[in-house]
Design a protein around this motif. Sequence first.
Motif, PDB file in Angstrom:
ATOM      1  N   TYR A 137      24.396  -7.202   1.144  1.00 24.20           N
ATOM      2  CA  TYR A 137      23.975  -6.479   2.340  1.00 24.20           C
ATOM      3  C   TYR A 137      24.890  -5.286   2.537  1.00 24.20           C
ATOM      4  O   TYR A 137      26.089  -5.323   2.222  1.00 24.20           O
ATOM      5  CB  TYR A 137      24.032  -7.391   3.565  1.00 24.20           C
ATOM      6  CG  TYR A 137      23.231  -8.668   3.381  1.00 24.20           C
ATOM      7  CD1 TYR A 137      21.841  -8.647   3.493  1.00 24.20           C
ATOM      8  CD2 TYR A 137      23.874  -9.867   3.097  1.00 24.20           C
ATOM      9  CE1 TYR A 137      21.113  -9.804   3.330  1.00 24.20           C
ATOM     10  CE2 TYR A 137      23.145 -11.031   2.936  1.00 24.20           C
ATOM     11  CZ  TYR A 137      21.762 -11.004   3.051  1.00 24.20           C
ATOM     12  OH  TYR A 137      21.044 -12.152   2.882  1.00 24.20           O
TER      13      TYR A 137
ATOM     14  N   THR B 131      28.621  -2.194   7.015  1.00 28.13           N
ATOM     15  CA  THR B 131      28.422  -1.314   8.177  1.00 28.13           C
ATOM     16  C   THR B 131      29.711  -1.027   8.951  1.00 28.13           C
ATOM     17  O   THR B 131      29.727  -0.158   9.811  1.00 28.13           O
ATOM     18  CB  THR B 131      27.409  -1.947   9.143  1.00 28.13           C
ATOM     19  OG1 THR B 131      27.884  -3.248   9.521  1.00 28.13           O
ATOM     20  CG2 THR B 131      26.056  -2.070   8.477  1.00 28.13           C
TER      21      THR B 131
ATOM     22  N   THR C 151      25.346  -6.024   7.541  1.00 23.96           N
ATOM     23  CA  THR C 151      24.199  -6.214   8.438  1.00 23.96           C
ATOM     24  C   THR C 151      23.913  -7.685   8.697  1.00 23.96           C
ATOM     25  O   THR C 151      23.198  -8.029   9.644  1.00 23.96           O
ATOM     26  CB  THR C 151      22.944  -5.560   7.844  1.00 23.96           C
ATOM     27  OG1 THR C 151      22.734  -6.099   6.538  1.00 23.96           O
ATOM     28  CG2 THR C 151      23.116  -4.036   7.760  1.00 23.96           C
TER      29      THR C 151
ATOM     30  N   GLY D 238      24.745  -3.044  12.923  1.00 22.71           N
ATOM     31  CA  GLY D 238      24.409  -1.791  12.279  1.00 22.71           C
ATOM     32  C   GLY D 238      25.623  -0.889  12.161  1.00 22.71           C
ATOM     33  O   GLY D 238      26.742  -1.240  12.554  1.00 22.71           O
TER      34      GLY D 238
ATOM     35  N   SER E  72      16.126   1.443   8.856  1.00 22.11           N
ATOM     36  CA  SER E  72      17.414   1.477   8.187  1.00 22.11           C
ATOM     37  C   SER E  72      18.266   2.583   8.771  1.00 22.11           C
ATOM     38  O   SER E  72      17.775   3.679   9.066  1.00 22.11           O
ATOM     39  CB  SER E  72      17.216   1.701   6.683  1.00 22.11           C
ATOM     40  OG  SER E  72      18.476   1.909   6.069  1.00 22.11           O
TER      41      SER E  72
END
Length: 932
Positions: A178, A181, A199, A223, A287
């Motif tokens: 993933y 972030t 995420t 995010g 996204s």
Amino acid sequence: MESVRQKGSCYGPVSFRWALGVLLWSEGRKEEVRSLTCCQMSEYPGRLLDCSAHMEGQIWFLPRSLQLTGFQAYKLRVTHLYQLKQHNILASVGEDEEGINPLVKIWNLEKRDGGNPLCTRIFPAIPGTEPTVVSCLTVHENLNFMAIGFTDGSVTLNKGDITRDRHSKTQILHKGSYPVTGLAFRQAGKTTHLFVVTTENVQSYIVSGKDYPRVELDTHGCGLRCSALSDPSQDLQFIVAGDECVYLYQPDERGPCFAFEGHKLIAHWFRGYLVIVSRDRKVSPKSEFTSRDSQSSDKQILNIYDLCNKFIAYSAVFEDVVDVLAEWGSLYVLTRDGRVHALQEKDTQTKLEMLFKKNLFEMAINLAKSQHLDSDGLAQIFMQYGDHLYSKGNHDGAVQQYIRTIGKLEPSYVIRKFLDAQRIHNLTAYLQTLHRQSLANADHTTLLLNCYTKLKDSSKLEEFIKTKSESEVHFDVETAIKVLRQAGYYSHALYLAENHAHHEWYLKIQLEDIKNYQEALRYIGKLPFEQAESNMKRYGKILMHHIPEQTTQLLKGLCTDYRPSLEGRGDREAPGCRANSEEFIPIFANNPRELKAFLEHMSEVQPDSPQGIYDTLLELRLQNWAHEEDPQVKEKLHAEAISLLKSGRFCDVFDKALVLCQMHDFQDGVLYLYEQGKLFQQIMHYHMQHEQYRQVVAVCERHGEQEPSLWEQALSYFARKEEDCKEYVAAVLKHIESKNLMPPLLVVQTLAHNSTATLSVIRDYLVQKLQKQSQQIAQDELRVRRYREETTRIRQEIQELKASPKIFQKTKCSICNSALELPSVHFLCGHSFHQHCFESYSESDADCPTCLPENRKVMDMIRAQEQKRDLHDQFQHQLKCSNDSFSVIADYFGRGVFNKLTLLTDPPTARLTASLEAGLQRDLLMHARRGT
């Protein structure tokens, strides 16, 4: 979960047009505003406000003066910036060529290279060969760690000096599925942690070691730009803002979470506040790495949360927030319409006033504590909160707030509010705390104890007074004793008095209230000497009245060898103390039996007791003797009194003992004291008053040698008696005649007053007296004849010495008895000496050594007579006191005392004759004086 729902207005919005936007819009380059990809605020002192990255590879600097400057950092674009807080170092990620090949550049903003900041290092962000996009960047403040996150889920760690290639090593720290972030370093002592959030999950690494151990913290992610690291007020926790909750993480576990609504877009930490930007309606997010143009433009809400105090400090709606930046003590909100909104935090006092108006006192208290408001300010808030609760009728809550003002708020302000009987338990709670903090005075103690007694709360009362040590006492003990005694709580008052050494109060309660005399006496026996002595003087009479035997026993010990009775814990070998026994005599005023026992004990055990002990004992024995009717007992008491008088303790107080004996008519004692004081006249008078004739004569016989006048007084006494006292008169006359104490004529005159005395009484006396005088006359005539013959002989020798030569016929030295040899020395007295013998033994050349002692006596007699010729006072005294005045006059006449008076009245011829006669007398006395 913890929910934060309160709202406050602790920030004031100030909206102004963003200077950068104005500049760009004035050039008609509106698209360039949209092309800014990242902004990084600088906290480096006095340098930069904003580092803005341009899609064309430029980095722009916006200082506080709003003078925009920049330089070309990359050929194509800049994607990420990270400005260190403690160093003027800037880390950037960008592209110099087409394709996915990001480069990392480290800029030293203090050094210049051709007018631009110096680039100290350039290296590729991707460690391997697989192309991927950089999603986030973070640098440790010590410049030894830098982490880069990628969209493919990997994280690279650059360890070593990030500003130099030589001392830095890059390696892949994390691989995942993933996108990464958020990244953040956390320093705890010597351990450095790296938080990695994707995420879908949150994890931490220990990067200061070798193996980089990993801890999975949670399965919820966030995010981009939705994570931040808090400051020490929240223990440097890692904050992850998810759509449902905001989570806080420690390096090894998940911490608390807060339910904040809305889809989170930005999370930022500023000065203890959590800043969250979220959408006001839920949308399914695309996204974060797609173009912003593809996303819908919705209303966005900026909330500033105070997590410590659990309230919303500020909330406002913005359109298209680009970023939230912090600089110069304020928050700056950049919006896509080309504006920047400055949020300035209001001062603490303004915040508090706003909370007060809304009656949010708990929130105000928490806020004041977090802002480190001083104790006076906090006390003011507590007081207002207490007043608010009191006005609402919440007295229990109000008193708890007032308790927190102790030490700052005057206690009387609170006490007046709770004096009503229905609120006495609240007042009790306040006063208890006041005492525990040692801020209570005597009035507060009185009031608290009265509250306990009114409530009849004995358990609380005992808890209050029964402290373990003196240091734990938070009240005035004496005041507490008074209040408890007045309220009838005698046992509690006794406990305080005994444990805090208030001996006087303990004894007052025992003797005056409880009437426990035995316990009071036992308590005195445990006290130190000085206190036991003072309390026995104060309470001795009461104790003697009720328990005389035990009190007397304690007094005996106190005045001889006192040691406190510590129930076997005392040092019995230590030297004892003793009080002045005379000071305790008044205690026995109504207890003569105990007094006698005490006095006799003191006189036996302590012979050097004060004189008052013996005086009182004598008086007590004389009283008992005077009032006793049993002959045997009376005789015993008589012997005890005489024995005490003969002990020798009354030499210095003779008069006092005599008065006591006279007051009680103790005649034997009176006579004994007269005799000891040599008061023979008083002894004589005593027997005369009682007509004890035989004792009168006996006194004269015993003491007549010391005081001859006793015989004269006895004769006068018997002469005045009309009874037949011939026997006693004869005895007196016999002694007078033997000692020649009175002239016969005076004796006859004295006895002439007695009508019963006849001539036969004094016949023998007169006959013997006349015979002695006849014998004396004959002796005097013989002595006169001898003196005349001697005088005639001496005169003839004098005449011969004057008229005829003196022939020295001695053949031997008068000193050594050896034959005389020349040179020799001859004197008219007839003595001859060798010259060397004379020089050895003579005191002067003019005196004969043999005759000098006798001549010196004569000369001394002559000088003595001359010195005593003017002693008139002495003559008068001897004449007055002598029994034979004629002999005194004759003696002074012989000394020549009257010669001067006689010479003054004689005619001149008689005066000359007297002078010659006096000279002749001197020559006769000095007839042995030699002549050379």
